[in-house]
Write an enzyme that holds these catalytic residues in place. Structure first.
Site, PDB file in Angstrom:
ATOM      1  N   GLY A  74       3.177  -9.026   0.007  1.00  0.00           N
ATOM      2  CA  GLY A  74       2.131  -8.394  -0.799  1.00  0.00           C
ATOM      3  C   GLY A  74       2.543  -8.257  -2.251  1.00  0.00           C
ATOM      4  O   GLY A  74       3.288  -9.081  -2.795  1.00  0.00           O
ATOM      5  N   SER A  75       2.086  -7.176  -2.891  1.00  0.00           N
ATOM      6  CA  SER A  75       2.165  -7.074  -4.353  1.00  0.00           C
ATOM      7  C   SER A  75       3.569  -6.928  -4.923  1.00  0.00           C
ATOM      8  O   SER A  75       3.759  -7.118  -6.132  1.00  0.00           O
ATOM      9  CB  SER A  75       1.296  -5.908  -4.830  1.00  0.00           C
ATOM     10  OG  SER A  75      -0.064  -6.176  -4.558  1.00  0.00           O
ATOM     11  N   THR A  76       4.582  -6.595  -4.123  1.00  0.00           N
ATOM     12  CA  THR A  76       5.940  -6.569  -4.672  1.00  0.00           C
ATOM     13  C   THR A  76       6.385  -7.978  -5.067  1.00  0.00           C
ATOM     14  O   THR A  76       7.295  -8.140  -5.882  1.00  0.00           O
ATOM     15  CB  THR A  76       6.938  -5.970  -3.653  1.00  0.00           C
ATOM     16  OG1 THR A  76       6.691  -6.525  -2.366  1.00  0.00           O
ATOM     17  CG2 THR A  76       6.805  -4.461  -3.580  1.00  0.00           C
TER      18      THR A  76
ATOM     19  N   LYS B 196       4.742  -9.796  -6.954  1.00  0.00           N
ATOM     20  CA  LYS B 196       4.285  -9.968  -8.341  1.00  0.00           C
ATOM     21  C   LYS B 196       5.426  -9.807  -9.344  1.00  0.00           C
ATOM     22  O   LYS B 196       5.329 -10.294 -10.474  1.00  0.00           O
ATOM     23  CB  LYS B 196       3.159  -8.987  -8.634  1.00  0.00           C
ATOM     24  CG  LYS B 196       1.900  -9.260  -7.815  1.00  0.00           C
ATOM     25  CD  LYS B 196       0.861  -8.153  -7.953  1.00  0.00           C
ATOM     26  CE  LYS B 196      -0.343  -8.435  -7.056  1.00  0.00           C
ATOM     27  NZ  LYS B 196      -1.325  -7.334  -7.052  1.00  0.00           N
TER      28      LYS B 196
END
Length: 719
Positions: free
Chosen positions: A326-328, A330
C-alpha cells in the site's frame, strides 16, 4: 549234589555282575570328571569357547556405554541475557519389587511408603493421599509406579530437594528441555527446539522454526560417551567409570535484540491486538544506520514457555508472508522520481481520479482535493500523484528503481522459508498501481531493507538479527555478523529530501499523520492503507484493509526506523493511525531514552562476586548501576545470576544466592523476565497474567519460600 552246586553258582553270578557294573560306573565317572576338569581348565586358561572370548562377553554383560549428553547452545539478547537455553527436567518413579536388592544388600525398592508420600506431597503437585494410592496399586506384582503429570517436568532444584530425604526406591529419569524464560518474546523469530527421536532411539533437541531451526547445526553439540560397570540388576557400581569421550557443547548465538525494547513492543502489540482482533500484525524496531533489529514481533504469536497459541500460526510472517504494502510504497516512488531528476514538487495535478487507458486510478478520497501540488499530494497520500510520477519517469526507470531497492529479491536473512515476492508489471495500469503499493508483493524484511536507504542517506543496509556465534568450549567467536551495505539505490541528497516530505505527513496542516507527533523529537512518517487481495480481486468492507506506518526518528538524522503493519483489524471507535501510533511512540521514546542513557554512562561488565562478602558484592554492583536482589541470609555470595564479563545495561537486576532461608522480595515494578528468572532460581511454580510490570503478587513480600512454592503475579504496562 549236582543241583546244590548249580544253585551256588547261580547265586554268585548276580553278585559278580554287580561288581563289574560298579567298576565300570566308577571308571566312567572318573573319566567324565577328568574330562570336565580338563575342559574347565582349558576354558579358564584360554578364556574362550567355540571361538567366543568369555572374558570379553562377561565384560559386555556387566559393562554399559553411557551417553554424555551435549548441551544445546544458548541464544542470547544483545546484552548477554538468555532468551533460549537448555535445562534438564526429570520424571520420577518408585520401584516396588522387593526382589530388587544391590550386591551389597542395599534395598533398591520402596521401604517407607508413608515417608515417600509425605515428601512427594511437599515438593510435587500431588496430595499425600493420592501419592499413597499410587504407591499401593491393586496389582501386588507391580514392578514400579509413576505419578502422572505430577511426576513429570520436575526441575533440578525440586529433584535435589526430594533426594535429600534419602528415599529408597525413588528414582529419576533425566530429560532434555528448552527453556524460554520470557514467554512471548519474538517467539516466531527465535523459534522452538523440541525433542526428536532418531531411528537409533536417541533423543535430541532439534530446532523446528525460527533461529532455532536456522542455526540448528551450530546450536547442536556432539554427544560424548563413557563406559561404566553395572551389577546384575543394571545399577552402576560405584567407582567404576572407565575411559570416556567428552561431550562438545553446541555454539552460543547472540542476537541484536534488546530485551527491554522487545518486552515493551510485545506489551503494546498485545494491547492493540486485544482491541482490534486483527487478522495479523507485524512490528520491527531497527537501527537506522546499521540494519540491526532491536525488537521484532508478530500477531498471532505464542508463548514459547507453554506453547499456548502455537497452533494459530507457524509461519514467521516477517519473511514467510508476501503482501501488497500500500501507501508506504510511495516513499520509494517519490525517491525514484527525485533521484531520476523527474520530480517537480511545486507542479500541480488534478486529484481524485486519473485515467490510464480504459482504467482509472482513484484517490482514497475519490472526490479529491482539487488541483494541488505533488508535494501536497504526497502528504495527503494521493494515489493519483504517484501514478503521475510513475508515468513521468517511465515504467522502465521505475522498474529499475524497484530492482535497485532490492524488491523481488531475498534479503538472505538466513531465516527459514524466506519469500522473494512478486509483481504484475505488463500493462500501463499495472505499472501505475505498483507506484502506490498495489500489484506488487513484498516481504516485511524487504521493506525494512529498502527503508534503510532513506534513513541512512542512500546506503541500503541488510536487516540482521545475529551479532555473533561463539564456541563455549574454547570461548572463541566462530562467526561475526557486522552491518552490511547491500546497495545505494538513491543519493544522500535524495534521501534527505524524501525524509523532509515524510515530515510533511506529520507536521503540515493537511498531512494525515499528525497522530505520530512525539514530544521533543521531529518524526518522519509515511502511512499506508492497502486493499487486501483475495486472489481474484480485492475484499470490500470497512475491515478489509492492511494499514501500515514507516517511521524514522529523529527525522533529520534517524537513529531508529520502525515499521508496523496491521491487517484486517476491527477498528471500532479508534482510527488505524491512532492505534499504530500507540505502538510506535512509546517504543521509539524508550529507544531514544536508552540511547541517551548509554551516552551518559559507560557500559559496565559483570564482575566476579561469587565467594565475596554479600555486603561487598552488593556495594560493588550498585556502584556500576546494577539492581541487586539477595536471595538468602548468608554472609557470603554462593552464586551470581549473570556470568562474569557480561555487559550490563543500566539498572539490570542481578540475583545473588547466599544460602539460608529465602524471603520473597517485593516484586512491584519488576519485569516479567526478572520474575521468571527468580522463579527459575528458586524453583517456584510461577503463574503470570498480563504483560508489562508487576502490580500484584500472591505471596506477601517477606514470606519465606522454598522450592515448589506457588507464586502468581499480575503484570500491567505502566504508561
Amino acid at each position: 549234589m549236582k543241583d546244590s552246586h548249580e544253585r551256588q553258582t547261580t547265586n554268585k553270578q548276580p553278585s559278580r555282575n554287580r561288581k563289574s557294573f560298579g567298576r565300570f560306573l566308577f571308571y566312567a565317572i572318573c573319566v567324565l570328571f577328568i574330562f570336565v576338569v580338563c575342559r574347565f581348565s582349558y576354558i579358564a586358561i584360554g578364556k574362550s569357547i567355540q571361538n567366543v572370548n568369555l572374558s570379553s562377553q562377561a565384560q559386555k554383560l556387566y559393562t554399559a556405554n553411557e551417553t554424555l549428553k551435549a548441551k544445546r547452545g544458548t541464544i542470547y539478547d544483545a546484552n548477554g541475557q538468555a532468551i533460549a537455553e537448555d535445562t534438564s527436567v526429570y520424571s520420577i518413579y518408585v520401584v516396588l519389587d522387593k526382589r530388587q536388592v544391590g550386591l551389597n544388600g542395599q534395598k533398591l525398592y520402596a521401604t517407607n511408603k508413608q515417608k515417600i508420600a509425605r515428601v512427594l506431597a511437599k515438593y510435587l503437585p500431588i496430595t499425600k493421599k493420592k501419592a499413597l494410592k499410587a504407591l499401593n496399586p491393586s496389582n501386588k506384582n507391580t514392578f514400579q509406579v509413576e505419578f502422572g503429570t505430577a511426576g513429570q517436568n520436575i526441575s533440578l532444584t525440586t529433584k535435589q530437594n526430594i533426594q535429600k530425604a534419602h528415599l529408597s526406591g525413588v528414582n529419576f529419569v533425566q530429560q532434555e528441555a528448552r527453556l524460554y524464560p520470557n514467554g512471548i518474546f519474538a517467539s516466531h523469530l527465535i523459534g522452538l527446539a523440541e525433542s526428536k527421536t532418531s531411528k537409533s532411539g536417541e533423543t535430541t533437541l532439534t530446532g523446528t522454526m525460527g533461529l532455532e531451526q536456522a542455526f540448528n547445526k551450530q546450536l547442536t553439540g556432539t554427544n560424548g560417551s563413557q563406559k561404566i560397570k553395572k551389577d546384575m540388576y543394571g545399577y552402576q557400581l560405584p567407582g567404576t567409570k572407565q575411559k570416556s569421550k567428552k561431550a562438545k557443547n553446541g555454539d552460543n548465538v547472540y542476537t541484536t535484540l534488546d530485551t527491554r525494547l522487545q518486552t515493551l513492543l510485545e506489551t503494546e502489540m498485545s494491547s492493540v491486538q486485544s482491541q482490534v482482533k486483527a487478522n495479523s500484525m507485524n512490528a520491527v524496531l531497527m537501527n537506522a544506520k546499521t540494519g540491526a533489529i532491536l525488537a521484532a514481533t508478530q500477531r498471532p504469536t505464542f508463548n514459547a514457555s507453554t506453547k499456548a497459541g502455537l497452533s494459530q500460526i507457524w509461519r514467521d510472517t516477517l519473511v514467510q508472508d508476501a503482501y501488497e504494502p500500500g501507501s508506504t510504497m510511495k516513499v520509494f516512488t517519490l525517491g525514484a522520481s527525485i533521484d531520476s531528476g523527474n520530480y517537480n514538487g511545486n507542479a500541480t495535478y488534478q486529484s481524485g481520479k486519473y485515467a490510464i487507458g480504459s482504467q482509472t486510478v482513484p484517490d482514497w478520497n475519490t472526490s479529491g482535493w482539487g488541483t494541488i501540488t505533488y508535494n501536497k499530494g504526497f502528504a495527503l497520500s494521493s494515489n493519483v500523484a504517484m501514478a503521475h510520477l510513475e508515468q513521468q519517469m517511465g515504467a522502465k526507470t521505475w522498474r529499475k528503481y524497484i530492482n535497485r531497492f532490492h524488491f523481488l529479491k531475498s534479503t538472505n536473512s538466513g531465516l527459514p522459508g524466506e519469500l522473494t515476492g512478486s509483481i504484475a508489471f505488463k500493462r500501463p495500469i499495472e505499472q501505475a498501481d505498483t507506484s502506490f503499493g498495489q500489484g506488487i508483493q513484498v516481504t516485511f524484511f524487504q521493506m525494512l531493507q529498502a527503508l534503510t536507504a532513506v534513513s541512512n542517506n542512500g546506503k541500503m543496509m541488510k536487516p540482521y538479527v545475529i551479532s555473533k556465534v561463539t564456541d563455549p568450549n574454547t570461548n572463541k567467536t566462530v562467526a561475526k555478523y557486522s552491518p552490511k551495505e547491500v546497495g545505494n539505490p538513491i543519493s544522500a541528497k535524495t534521501a534527505k529530501a524524501v525524509r523532509k516530505h515524510m515530515e510533511d505527513v506529520v507536521y503540515k496542516s493537511y498531512g494525515i499523520g499528525s497522530d505520530y507527533k512525539m514530544s521533543g523529537e521531529r518524526v518522519a512518517v509515511k502511512t499506508g492503507t492497502a486493499q487486501v487481495s483475495n486472489g481474484s480481486g480485492y475484499l470490500t468492507g470497512d475491515d478489509s484493509y492492511l494499514y501500515s506506518v514507516a517511521a524514522m526518528v529523529p527525522a533529520s538524522n534517524p537513529k531508529y526506523v520502525m515499521y508496523i503493519t496491521m491487517k484486517q483489524p476491527h477498528l471500532g471507535s479508534k482510527t488505524a493511525t491512532q492505534l499504530l501510533a500507540s505502538i510506535m511512540k512509546p517504543v521509539m521514546a524508550r529507544a531514544l531514552q536508552e540511547d541517551a542513557q548509554t551516552k551518559s554512562t559507560s557500559s559496565a561488565k559483570m564482575p566476579a562476586v561469587t565467594g565475596k562478602a554479600t555486603t561487598t558484592a552488593t556495594t560493588a554492583l550498585t556502584k556500576i548501576g546494577a539492581t541487586v536482589t539477595t536471595l538468602g541470609t548468608g554472609s557470603k555470595v554462593l552464586s551470581q545470576s549473570v556470568k562474569t564479563g557480561t555487559t550490563l545495561y543500566s539498572g539490570q537486576r542481578i540475583f545473588l544466592k547466599t544460602g539460608g532461608t529465602v524471603a520473597l522480595p517485593s516484586l512491584t515494578g519488576w519485569s516479567k523476565g526478572d520474575v521468571v528468572k527468580l522463579a527459575q532460581i528458586e524453583g517456584l511454580k510461577l503463574t503470570v497474567s498480563g504483560d508489562g510490570y508487576v502490580t500484584k503478587q500472591s505471596v506477601k513480600a517477606g514470606t519465606t519460600v522454598g522450592s515448589g512454592a506457588g507464586l502468581t503475579v499480575t503484570l500491567k504496562q505502566n504508561k
